[in-house]
Design an enzyme around this catalytic site. Sequence first.
Site, mmCIF file in Angstrom:
data_model
loop_
_atom_site.group_PDB
_atom_site.id
_atom_site.type_symbol
_atom_site.label_atom_id
_atom_site.label_comp_id
_atom_site.label_asym_id
_atom_site.label_seq_id
_atom_site.Cartn_x
_atom_site.Cartn_y
_atom_site.Cartn_z
ATOM 1 N N TYR A 24 0.861 -1.284 0.167
ATOM 2 C CA TYR A 24 0.003 -0.067 -0.175
ATOM 3 C C TYR A 24 0.946 1.290 -0.164
ATOM 4 O O TYR A 24 0.764 2.284 -0.842
ATOM 5 C CB TYR A 24 -0.905 0.080 1.136
ATOM 6 C CG TYR A 24 -1.790 1.186 1.358
ATOM 7 C CD1 TYR A 24 -2.850 1.641 0.487
ATOM 8 C CD2 TYR A 24 -1.549 2.225 2.268
ATOM 9 C CE1 TYR A 24 -3.350 2.717 0.494
ATOM 10 C CE2 TYR A 24 -1.970 3.407 2.155
ATOM 11 C CZ TYR A 24 -3.224 3.536 1.315
ATOM 12 O OH TYR A 24 -3.826 4.796 1.394
ATOM 13 N N SER A 106 -2.149 13.317 8.528
ATOM 14 C CA SER A 106 -3.159 13.104 7.264
ATOM 15 C C SER A 106 -4.799 13.418 8.001
ATOM 16 O O SER A 106 -4.834 13.026 9.233
ATOM 17 C CB SER A 106 -2.954 11.880 6.936
ATOM 18 O OG SER A 106 -3.960 11.415 5.984
ATOM 19 N N GLN A 127 -3.327 18.134 7.262
ATOM 20 C CA GLN A 127 -3.716 18.060 5.845
ATOM 21 C C GLN A 127 -5.203 17.585 5.814
ATOM 22 O O GLN A 127 -5.853 16.769 6.632
ATOM 23 C CB GLN A 127 -2.929 16.893 5.167
ATOM 24 C CG GLN A 127 -3.286 16.613 3.909
ATOM 25 C CD GLN A 127 -4.405 15.435 3.722
ATOM 26 O OE1 GLN A 127 -4.222 14.606 4.728
ATOM 27 N NE2 GLN A 127 -5.193 15.356 2.683
ATOM 28 N N TYR A 129 -8.370 17.012 3.017
ATOM 29 C CA TYR A 129 -8.824 16.706 1.510
ATOM 30 C C TYR A 129 -10.313 17.398 1.316
ATOM 31 O O TYR A 129 -10.829 17.866 2.339
ATOM 32 C CB TYR A 129 -9.407 15.291 1.540
ATOM 33 C CG TYR A 129 -8.342 14.170 1.383
ATOM 34 C CD1 TYR A 129 -7.573 14.122 0.313
ATOM 35 C CD2 TYR A 129 -7.966 13.258 2.458
ATOM 36 C CE1 TYR A 129 -6.243 13.126 0.364
ATOM 37 C CE2 TYR A 129 -7.098 12.371 2.454
ATOM 38 C CZ TYR A 129 -6.169 12.296 1.223
ATOM 39 O OH TYR A 129 -5.301 11.365 1.162
ATOM 40 N N THR A 155 -5.297 19.107 0.223
ATOM 41 C CA THR A 155 -4.834 18.447 -0.752
ATOM 42 C C THR A 155 -6.001 18.541 -2.158
ATOM 43 O O THR A 155 -7.338 18.358 -1.566
ATOM 44 C CB THR A 155 -5.189 17.017 -0.392
ATOM 45 O OG1 THR A 155 -3.777 16.906 0.303
ATOM 46 C CG2 THR A 155 -4.536 16.001 -1.643
ATOM 47 N N LYS A 251 -1.750 21.772 -2.002
ATOM 48 C CA LYS A 251 -1.142 20.307 -2.273
ATOM 49 C C LYS A 251 -1.573 19.454 -3.679
ATOM 50 O O LYS A 251 -2.678 19.298 -3.789
ATOM 51 C CB LYS A 251 -1.050 19.228 -1.152
ATOM 52 C CG LYS A 251 -0.091 18.149 -1.310
ATOM 53 C CD LYS A 251 -0.202 17.227 -0.203
ATOM 54 C CE LYS A 251 0.948 16.135 -0.157
ATOM 55 N NZ LYS A 251 0.597 15.084 -1.313
ATOM 56 N N HIS A 275 1.263 13.181 -5.991
ATOM 57 C CA HIS A 275 0.798 12.281 -5.073
ATOM 58 C C HIS A 275 1.474 11.091 -4.927
ATOM 59 O O HIS A 275 1.155 9.976 -4.606
ATOM 60 C CB HIS A 275 -0.720 11.952 -5.273
ATOM 61 C CG HIS A 275 -1.700 11.703 -3.879
ATOM 62 N ND1 HIS A 275 -2.436 12.937 -3.535
ATOM 63 C CD2 HIS A 275 -1.766 10.866 -3.192
ATOM 64 C CE1 HIS A 275 -2.843 12.244 -2.323
ATOM 65 N NE2 HIS A 275 -2.568 11.030 -2.284
ATOM 66 N N ARG A 278 0.513 8.281 -7.032
ATOM 67 C CA ARG A 278 -0.455 7.278 -6.719
ATOM 68 C C ARG A 278 -1.968 7.775 -7.248
ATOM 69 O O ARG A 278 -3.041 7.181 -6.918
ATOM 70 C CB ARG A 278 -0.399 7.432 -5.064
ATOM 71 C CG ARG A 278 0.566 6.710 -4.546
ATOM 72 C CD ARG A 278 0.662 6.972 -3.055
ATOM 73 N NE ARG A 278 -0.413 6.197 -2.289
ATOM 74 C CZ ARG A 278 -0.473 5.029 -1.955
ATOM 75 N NH1 ARG A 278 0.584 4.157 -2.334
ATOM 76 N NH2 ARG A 278 -1.602 4.568 -1.141
#
Length: 379
Positions: A24, A106, A127, A129, A155, A251, A275, A278
Amino acid sequence: MIISSSTDYREAARRRLPPFLFHYIDGGAYSEHTMRRNIDDLADLALRQRVLKSVGTVDISTTLFDEELAMPVVLAPVGLTGMYARRGEVQAARAAEKKGIPLTLSTVSVCPIEEVQAASNRPIWFQLYVLRDRGFMKNALERAWAAGIRKLVFTVDMPVPGARYRDAHSGMSGPNASLRRIIQAVMHPTWAIDVGLLGKPHDLGNVSAYRQQKTNLADYVGWLGENFDPSIGWKDLEWIRDFWKGPMIIKGILDPEDAKDAVRFGADGIIVSNHGGRQLDGVLSSARALPAIAAAVKGDLTILADSGIRSGLDVVRMIAQGADGVLIGRAFVYALAAAGQAGVENLLDLFAKEMRVAMTLTGARSIAEISPDSLVRGL
């Protein structure tokens, strides 16, 4: 085993971790071309060696967003870091503090904001999303600010999750994934005891705090995947810019026009990033995208870069290309998985040593003296 580089930590992590976790963090999107180019394109940047330049001392410290850093390196946000070592985000935050740099937590960390910040006297970064659930976003921002966090990394390169073929083969997803993960854990008893048993709870700490119920790996794949919002635009982010009173860093920038949009939006910084390879395979490596972006917006905001950075030499290369600093993700997670907090501390010592050697041999006495002239042009 002997540890002398991030590559050694990768091998140590591979031995210790169940395959679903190793692959992962180690894998990328689709055929992983961009992930490999991130590393190869940096390695292809030839440093320009100079001699007799009177480099008696080398200062690798810098300042980012009015924050003093021992070197221009920030630990990047990595989801599920707490699955790679016991309370992994806490150990990473302590290592970062000890070495004079920040950790970026995260959104989908195992350890919640409050636990991680309480473990460190240095304010971490957070961070976030772009998600459909604006209530969660607002809750996370409020909790981060209340905990003393002032740097927000937003992000924007994940409106949909990338296709990561390795995950289906390794057991992170795909048929009988839960059973395969259990079997793998049993076959890796050191990890199973240290992290699997003693590192609980294994939930998404920030999501659980908002939903007031426990979460698990299925929620990581399900809830998060369902909440990504491909309809978002710059205008939709204005409420966050108004709400968050500290520096806001965007980001996931790979194009100069998007960098200019970030300036117009009022961002304090950007992170040139794909990323880690990814998301969309086949896009530019960060190393190749960076020069044009720096030419477009250098001086208008702070430019950071990530993706493919595996050594202090790579840090120097990115700064020579126009970055003010970098973030490292996989490299520190390998070290964390292999040896916990001590592993991350040692990795950062290796980066610092490599930076000093590279700067000495290219004639740069400070971060400010690293420039495009630190690289051989035309190669």
